[in-house]
Design a protein around this motif. Structure first.
Motif, PDB file in Angstrom:
ATOM      1  N   HIS A  11      14.411  -8.532 -16.884  1.00  0.00           N
ATOM      2  CA  HIS A  11      15.308  -7.436 -17.239  1.00  0.00           C
ATOM      3  C   HIS A  11      16.335  -7.242 -16.134  1.00  0.00           C
ATOM      4  N   ARG A  12      17.483  -6.764 -16.522  1.00  0.00           N
ATOM      5  CA  ARG A  12      18.511  -6.488 -15.521  1.00  0.00           C
ATOM      6  C   ARG A  12      18.154  -5.212 -14.776  1.00  0.00           C
ATOM      7  N   TRP A  13      18.459  -5.212 -13.508  1.00  0.00           N
ATOM      8  CA  TRP A  13      18.245  -4.023 -12.687  1.00  0.00           C
ATOM      9  C   TRP A  13      19.580  -3.341 -12.505  1.00  0.00           C
ATOM     10  N   TRP A  14      19.573  -2.065 -12.770  1.00  0.00           N
ATOM     11  CA  TRP A  14      20.810  -1.313 -12.666  1.00  0.00           C
ATOM     12  C   TRP A  14      20.695  -0.333 -11.510  1.00  0.00           C
ATOM     13  N   ARG A  24      25.800   0.035 -11.936  1.00  0.00           N
ATOM     14  CA  ARG A  24      26.223  -1.359 -11.848  1.00  0.00           C
ATOM     15  C   ARG A  24      24.988  -2.246 -11.785  1.00  0.00           C
ATOM     16  N   GLU A  25      25.158  -3.503 -12.100  1.00  0.00           N
ATOM     17  CA  GLU A  25      24.041  -4.439 -12.035  1.00  0.00           C
ATOM     18  C   GLU A  25      23.797  -4.790 -10.571  1.00  0.00           C
ATOM     19  N   SER A  26      22.527  -4.901 -10.204  1.00  0.00           N
ATOM     20  CA  SER A  26      22.190  -5.227  -8.820  1.00  0.00           C
ATOM     21  C   SER A  26      22.505  -6.685  -8.513  1.00  0.00           C
ATOM     22  N   SER A  27      22.733  -6.947  -7.237  1.00  0.00           N
ATOM     23  CA  SER A  27      23.024  -8.319  -6.820  1.00  0.00           C
ATOM     24  C   SER A  27      21.716  -9.069  -6.549  1.00  0.00           C
ATOM     25  N   ARG A  28      21.829 -10.373  -6.420  1.00  0.00           N
ATOM     26  CA  ARG A  28      20.645 -11.169  -6.077  1.00  0.00           C
ATOM     27  C   ARG A  28      20.099 -10.738  -4.729  1.00  0.00           C
ATOM     28  N   ARG A  31      18.036  -7.521  -5.158  1.00  0.00           N
ATOM     29  CA  ARG A  31      16.748  -7.792  -5.793  1.00  0.00           C
ATOM     30  C   ARG A  31      15.801  -8.502  -4.831  1.00  0.00           C
TER      31      ARG A  31
END
Length: 92
Positions: A11-14, A24-28, A31
């Motif tokens: 899942h995308r982390w926001w 916004r979507e978290s960066s690598r 994470r």
């Protein structure tokens, strides 16, 4: 023979940085940093549990010494104090 599993994408982390700004979507990097902190916390928790278990084991084994057990000075734990271990001036 090779096998490639069809794992679902994570899942995308926001991240919601501040009030009033859109998530916004978290960066690598973010994470990976969060995963690293989770691993560090798990290691610290495991060490604390091990230290607590070792301390509990040490106090349990010290409290449950056999009646005839002699300590370093050669005295038993159940023996009454002798004049050599009684402070000067104290009656027995």
């Amino acid at each position: 023979m090779t096998y490639t599993a069809d794992f679902p994408l994570p899942h995308r982390w926001w991240i919601a940085p501040a009030q009033g700004t859109p998530p916004r979507e978290s960066s690598r990097y973010e994470r990976a940093r969060l995963a690293s902190l989770a691993v560090q916390n798990a290691i610290r928790d495991a060490r604390i549990r091990a230290d607590t278990a070792a301390a509990t084991e040490a106090t349990t084994s010290a409290a449950s010494a056999p009646a005839g057990h002699r300590d370093i000075e050669g005295e038993t734990a159940s023996a009454p104090p002798t004049p050599s271990t009684t402070p000067a001036g104290m009656p027995l």
